[in-house]
Motif scaffolding. Structure first.
Motif, PDB file in Angstrom:
ATOM      1  N   LEU A  48      28.276   3.752   4.377  1.00  0.00           N
ATOM      2  CA  LEU A  48      28.214   3.739   2.917  1.00  0.00           C
ATOM      3  C   LEU A  48      26.884   3.164   2.435  1.00  0.00           C
ATOM      4  N   ARG A  96      29.320  11.941  -0.065  1.00  0.00           N
ATOM      5  CA  ARG A  96      29.136  11.549   1.342  1.00  0.00           C
ATOM      6  C   ARG A  96      28.910  12.769   2.223  1.00  0.00           C
ATOM      7  N   ALA A  98      24.368   5.900   2.753  1.00  0.00           N
ATOM      8  CA  ALA A  98      24.569   6.889   1.692  1.00  0.00           C
ATOM      9  C   ALA A  98      24.053   6.353   0.357  1.00  0.00           C
ATOM     10  N   THR A 151      28.296   5.774  -4.398  1.00  0.00           N
ATOM     11  CA  THR A 151      28.038   5.260  -3.055  1.00  0.00           C
ATOM     12  C   THR A 151      27.643   3.787  -3.078  1.00  0.00           C
TER      13      THR A 151
END
Length: 117
Positions: free
Chosen positions: A55, A110, A58, A38
């Motif tokens: 992102l 994710r 995450a 990530t």
């Protein structure tokens, strides 16, 4: 193997009542892999788009999870940080090469990331 812990997640609704949700915390190697993937994906995407922001969230979640998992295993903080850096560098190489297994692993990470905002 996953260790199950109870984590308090405050979810405010119309009644502003807090609820408790159980969160499964992955093993250190799993958290480390997701952290690397990530972070790499976030770095490659940039933070300007909605995807980049997701992102980033995450990467933040998995980085903190990795640190927490490392602490639970009594790993020195410096070791955990160095391993996260190596995992990120490796993941940048894999994702830049469009490695299918890495792309699939990223998507799995994710899907396991809670909504942070």
């Amino acid at each position: 193997m996953f260790a199950t812990i109870a984590a308090t997640m405050l979810i405010w609704g119309d009644t502003q009542a807090a609820t408790v949700r159980r969160v499964e915390v992955p093993s250190y190697p799993e958290a480390l892999r997701c952290s690397g993937l990530t972070q790499a994906a976030s770095e490659l995407e940039g933070g300007e788009s909605g995807e980049g922001q997701a992102l980033y969230d995450a990467a933040l979640f998995w980085s903190l999870t990795t640190i927490q998992s490392g602490q639970a295993e009594r790993r020195p903080t410096a070791t955990v940080e160095a391993e996260m850096t190596r995992a990120r560098v490796q993941a940048v190489r894999e994702l830049s090469a469009n490695n299918a297994a890495s792309q699939a692993a990223l998507q799995n990470c994710r899907q396991r990331t809670p909504v942070l905002g």
